[in-house]
Design a protein around this motif. Structure first.
Motif, PDB file in Angstrom:
ATOM      1  N   LYS A 147      30.647  40.562  44.558  1.00 18.95           N
ATOM      2  CA  LYS A 147      31.513  40.011  45.639  1.00 18.95           C
ATOM      3  C   LYS A 147      31.610  38.622  45.077  1.00 18.95           C
ATOM      4  CE  LYS A 147      31.724  39.047  50.576  1.00 18.95           C
ATOM      5  NZ  LYS A 147      32.913  38.627  50.562  1.00 18.95           N
ATOM      6  N   VAL A 148      33.002  38.030  44.883  1.00 12.70           N
ATOM      7  CA  VAL A 148      33.213  36.527  44.749  1.00 12.70           C
ATOM      8  C   VAL A 148      34.083  36.050  45.673  1.00 12.70           C
ATOM      9  CG1 VAL A 148      34.308  34.969  43.174  1.00 12.70           C
ATOM     10  CG2 VAL A 148      32.809  36.651  42.221  1.00 12.70           C
ATOM     11  N   THR A 172      38.402  42.615  47.323  1.00 15.61           N
ATOM     12  CA  THR A 172      38.200  43.754  46.481  1.00 15.61           C
ATOM     13  C   THR A 172      36.955  43.601  45.635  1.00 15.61           C
ATOM     14  OG1 THR A 172      40.495  44.107  46.111  1.00 15.61           O
ATOM     15  CG2 THR A 172      39.227  45.074  44.587  1.00 15.61           C
ATOM     16  N   PRO A 173      36.211  44.495  45.412  1.00 15.10           N
ATOM     17  CA  PRO A 173      34.819  44.234  44.710  1.00 15.10           C
ATOM     18  C   PRO A 173      35.051  43.848  43.011  1.00 15.10           C
ATOM     19  CG  PRO A 173      34.690  46.150  45.970  1.00 15.10           C
ATOM     20  CD  PRO A 173      36.189  45.859  46.197  1.00 15.10           C
ATOM     21  N   VAL A 174      34.314  42.968  42.687  1.00 15.99           N
ATOM     22  CA  VAL A 174      34.661  42.440  41.232  1.00 15.99           C
ATOM     23  C   VAL A 174      34.176  43.638  40.544  1.00 15.99           C
ATOM     24  CG1 VAL A 174      33.593  41.062  39.511  1.00 15.99           C
ATOM     25  CG2 VAL A 174      33.911  40.146  42.059  1.00 15.99           C
ATOM     26  N   SER A 175      35.003  43.674  39.185  1.00 15.29           N
ATOM     27  CA  SER A 175      34.652  44.870  38.226  1.00 15.29           C
ATOM     28  C   SER A 175      33.893  44.003  37.318  1.00 15.29           C
ATOM     29  CB  SER A 175      36.128  45.203  37.939  1.00 15.29           C
ATOM     30  OG  SER A 175      35.887  46.129  36.679  1.00 15.29           O
ATOM     31  N   VAL A 176      32.617  44.523  37.404  1.00 17.07           N
ATOM     32  CA  VAL A 176      31.498  43.977  36.266  1.00 17.07           C
ATOM     33  C   VAL A 176      31.502  45.020  35.042  1.00 17.07           C
ATOM     34  CG1 VAL A 176      29.330  42.913  35.935  1.00 17.07           C
ATOM     35  CG2 VAL A 176      30.650  42.760  38.050  1.00 17.07           C
ATOM     36  N   ARG A 177      31.640  44.557  33.795  1.00 19.03           N
ATOM     37  CA  ARG A 177      31.239  45.245  32.836  1.00 19.03           C
ATOM     38  C   ARG A 177      30.373  44.809  31.851  1.00 19.03           C
ATOM     39  NH1 ARG A 177      33.530  48.708  35.520  1.00 19.03           N
ATOM     40  NH2 ARG A 177      35.721  49.427  35.041  1.00 19.03           N
TER      41      ARG A 177
END
Length: 191
Positions: A147-148, A172-177
Protein backbone atom coordinates in the motif's frame (compact mmCIF):
# COMPACT_ATOMS: atom_id res chain seq x y z
CA UNK A 1 -2.68 -0.11 -18.49
CA UNK A 2 -1.01 -3.54 -18.43
CA UNK A 3 0.87 -2.68 -21.66
CA UNK A 4 2.13 0.58 -20.14
CA UNK A 5 3.33 -1.26 -17.02
CA UNK A 6 5.07 -3.90 -19.14
CA UNK A 7 6.84 -1.25 -21.20
CA UNK A 8 7.89 0.63 -18.06
CA UNK A 9 9.10 -2.55 -16.37
CA UNK A 10 11.15 -3.55 -19.41
CA UNK A 11 12.71 -0.11 -19.57
CA UNK A 12 13.61 -0.20 -15.88
CA UNK A 13 14.98 -3.72 -15.99
CA UNK A 14 17.24 -2.79 -18.85
CA UNK A 15 18.08 0.47 -17.10
CA UNK A 16 16.81 2.36 -20.07
CA UNK A 17 17.13 6.08 -19.80
CA UNK A 18 14.24 8.34 -19.04
CA UNK A 19 13.37 10.95 -21.59
CA UNK A 20 12.98 14.66 -21.71
CA UNK A 21 9.43 15.92 -21.64
CA UNK A 22 9.67 18.40 -24.46
CA UNK A 23 9.07 16.97 -27.87
CA UNK A 24 11.22 19.75 -29.37
CA UNK A 25 14.51 18.17 -28.28
CA UNK A 26 16.47 16.48 -25.52
CA UNK A 27 18.06 18.18 -22.52
CA UNK A 28 21.80 18.61 -23.12
CA UNK A 29 23.83 16.79 -20.47
CA UNK A 30 27.53 16.61 -19.72
CA UNK A 31 27.59 14.25 -16.77
CA UNK A 32 29.55 11.01 -16.46
CA UNK A 33 27.31 7.93 -16.61
CA UNK A 34 26.33 6.17 -13.41
CA UNK A 35 27.81 2.79 -12.59
CA UNK A 36 25.72 0.06 -14.20
CA UNK A 37 23.55 -1.93 -11.85
CA UNK A 38 20.73 -4.42 -12.14
CA UNK A 39 17.26 -3.79 -10.78
CA UNK A 40 16.62 -6.20 -7.91
CA UNK A 41 13.23 -4.91 -6.75
CA UNK A 42 10.47 -3.32 -8.80
CA UNK A 43 7.22 -1.90 -7.42
CA UNK A 44 4.50 -0.69 -9.81
CA UNK A 45 1.97 1.74 -8.38
CA UNK A 46 -1.52 2.45 -9.67
CA UNK A 47 -3.03 5.93 -9.45
CA UNK A 48 -2.62 9.31 -11.10
CA UNK A 49 -0.28 12.26 -11.13
CA UNK A 50 -1.88 15.37 -9.71
CA UNK A 51 1.31 17.16 -10.69
CA UNK A 52 4.02 16.22 -13.19
CA UNK A 53 6.27 19.03 -14.35
CA UNK A 54 9.37 18.43 -16.43
CA UNK A 55 11.60 21.44 -17.08
CA UNK A 56 8.65 23.81 -16.81
CA UNK A 57 6.17 21.78 -18.89
CA UNK A 58 3.13 20.08 -17.38
CA UNK A 59 2.26 16.49 -18.31
CA UNK A 60 0.00 13.66 -17.25
CA UNK A 61 1.50 10.29 -16.36
CA UNK A 62 0.66 6.70 -17.26
CA UNK A 63 2.17 4.98 -14.23
CA UNK A 64 4.85 5.35 -11.54
CA UNK A 65 7.35 2.70 -10.48
CA UNK A 66 9.94 2.32 -7.74
CA UNK A 67 13.07 0.51 -8.86
CA UNK A 68 15.88 -0.49 -6.47
CA UNK A 69 19.26 -1.40 -7.98
CA UNK A 70 21.54 -4.07 -6.56
CA UNK A 71 24.19 -1.40 -5.86
CA UNK A 72 21.73 0.72 -3.81
CA UNK A 73 20.53 3.27 -6.38
CA UNK A 74 16.80 3.94 -6.35
CA UNK A 75 14.63 5.42 -9.10
CA UNK A 76 11.09 6.72 -8.94
CA UNK A 77 10.31 6.34 -12.64
CA UNK A 78 7.37 8.08 -14.26
CA UNK A 79 5.98 6.95 -17.62
CA UNK A 80 4.95 10.28 -19.14
CA UNK A 81 1.67 10.49 -21.04
CA UNK A 82 3.21 12.19 -24.08
CA UNK A 83 1.30 11.61 -27.35
CA UNK A 84 4.41 12.53 -29.36
CA UNK A 85 6.75 10.08 -27.58
CA UNK A 86 5.78 6.64 -26.26
CA UNK A 87 9.30 6.23 -24.77
CA UNK A 88 9.08 9.33 -22.59
CA UNK A 89 10.13 8.38 -19.04
CA UNK A 90 11.45 10.68 -16.32
CA UNK A 91 13.17 9.21 -13.25
CA UNK A 92 14.09 10.82 -9.96
CA UNK A 93 17.27 8.96 -8.96
CA UNK A 94 19.27 8.81 -5.74
CA UNK A 95 20.91 6.75 -3.03
CA UNK A 96 20.83 6.43 0.76
CA UNK A 97 17.09 6.58 1.27
CA UNK A 98 15.84 6.75 4.85
CA UNK A 99 12.75 5.42 6.54
CA UNK A 100 11.49 7.65 9.39
CA UNK A 101 8.82 5.10 10.34
CA UNK A 102 7.03 2.12 8.80
CA UNK A 103 4.95 4.34 6.51
CA UNK A 104 7.38 6.99 5.28
CA UNK A 105 10.44 6.89 3.07
CA UNK A 106 12.66 9.76 1.91
CA UNK A 107 15.15 9.59 -0.96
CA UNK A 108 17.70 12.36 -1.64
CA UNK A 109 17.86 12.96 -5.40
CA UNK A 110 21.22 13.49 -7.11
CA UNK A 111 20.30 12.70 -10.74
CA UNK A 112 17.39 13.04 -13.11
CA UNK A 113 17.28 10.31 -15.74
CA UNK A 114 15.65 11.47 -18.96
CA UNK A 115 14.49 9.09 -21.65
CA UNK A 116 12.90 9.71 -25.02
CA UNK A 117 12.50 8.19 -28.45
CA UNK A 118 15.52 10.22 -29.58
CA UNK A 119 18.00 8.67 -27.11
CA UNK A 120 20.65 6.18 -28.30
CA UNK A 121 19.63 2.54 -27.87
CA UNK A 122 21.19 -0.58 -26.44
CA UNK A 123 19.40 -3.86 -27.13
CA UNK A 124 16.55 -1.85 -28.62
CA UNK A 125 15.90 0.25 -25.51
CA UNK A 126 16.76 3.95 -25.10
CA UNK A 127 19.70 4.73 -22.80
CA UNK A 128 18.91 7.53 -20.33
CA UNK A 129 20.47 10.95 -20.31
CA UNK A 130 21.70 11.62 -16.77
CA UNK A 131 21.46 15.16 -15.43
CA UNK A 132 23.08 16.07 -12.09
CA UNK A 133 20.34 17.37 -9.80
CA UNK A 134 19.44 18.06 -6.19
CA UNK A 135 16.14 17.34 -4.55
CA UNK A 136 14.10 14.83 -2.60
CA UNK A 137 11.32 12.27 -3.05
CA UNK A 138 8.98 11.31 -0.23
CA UNK A 139 6.75 8.25 -0.24
CA UNK A 140 4.02 7.52 2.27
CA UNK A 141 2.90 3.95 2.55
CA UNK A 142 4.67 0.64 2.70
CA UNK A 143 5.70 -1.86 0.00
CA UNK A 144 5.58 -4.77 2.46
CA UNK A 145 1.88 -4.02 3.05
CA UNK A 146 1.52 -3.41 -0.72
CA UNK A 147 0.00 0.00 0.00
CA UNK A 148 1.40 3.36 -1.10
CA UNK A 149 -0.62 6.50 -0.49
CA UNK A 150 1.44 9.00 -2.46
CA UNK A 151 4.84 9.95 -3.82
CA UNK A 152 6.07 13.54 -3.98
CA UNK A 153 9.31 14.54 -5.67
CA UNK A 154 10.97 17.86 -6.34
CA UNK A 155 14.36 18.37 -7.97
CA UNK A 156 16.38 21.03 -9.78
CA UNK A 157 19.08 20.04 -12.25
CA UNK A 158 22.49 21.68 -12.66
CA UNK A 159 21.08 23.86 -15.47
CA UNK A 160 18.30 25.22 -13.22
CA UNK A 161 15.46 23.16 -14.73
CA UNK A 162 12.81 22.03 -12.21
CA UNK A 163 11.07 18.66 -11.98
CA UNK A 164 8.02 18.00 -9.80
CA UNK A 165 5.83 14.99 -9.11
CA UNK A 166 2.76 14.47 -6.95
CA UNK A 167 1.46 10.95 -7.48
CA UNK A 168 -1.62 9.76 -5.58
CA UNK A 169 -2.55 6.07 -5.35
CA UNK A 170 -5.99 4.87 -6.38
CA UNK A 171 -5.90 2.29 -3.56
CA UNK A 172 -4.99 -0.69 -5.75
CA UNK A 173 -2.34 -2.85 -4.04
CA UNK A 174 1.21 -2.18 -5.20
CA UNK A 175 2.66 -4.87 -7.47
CA UNK A 176 6.05 -5.73 -5.92
CA UNK A 177 8.51 -7.97 -7.77
CA UNK A 178 11.80 -9.11 -6.26
CA UNK A 179 13.98 -9.74 -9.29
CA UNK A 180 17.09 -10.94 -7.44
CA UNK A 181 18.41 -11.01 -3.90
CA UNK A 182 20.76 -8.19 -2.81
CA UNK A 183 21.84 -6.38 0.33
CA UNK A 184 19.42 -3.74 1.65
CA UNK A 185 20.51 -0.12 1.12
CA UNK A 186 17.87 1.69 3.15
CA UNK A 187 18.76 3.36 6.43
CA UNK A 188 16.11 1.98 8.79
CA UNK A 189 16.23 3.16 12.42
CA UNK A 190 13.73 0.46 13.41
CA UNK A 191 16.00 -2.52 12.80
Amino acid sequence: MRLYRSVLAAALLALASPCFAESSGPIPVNNPPLQNAFVDLLALMSGHCKTLKVAGRTFACKTVAYAHGDKGRVNFAVAVDDPTDENHVVSFSGENGKRADDNSYELPIDRMLLNSKDRPRIDGLPVPAEQASTGVCRQTGNFAAKKVNDVTCSATDSEGRRYELLFVSDGTPVSVRRIRQSSPSIQDPFK
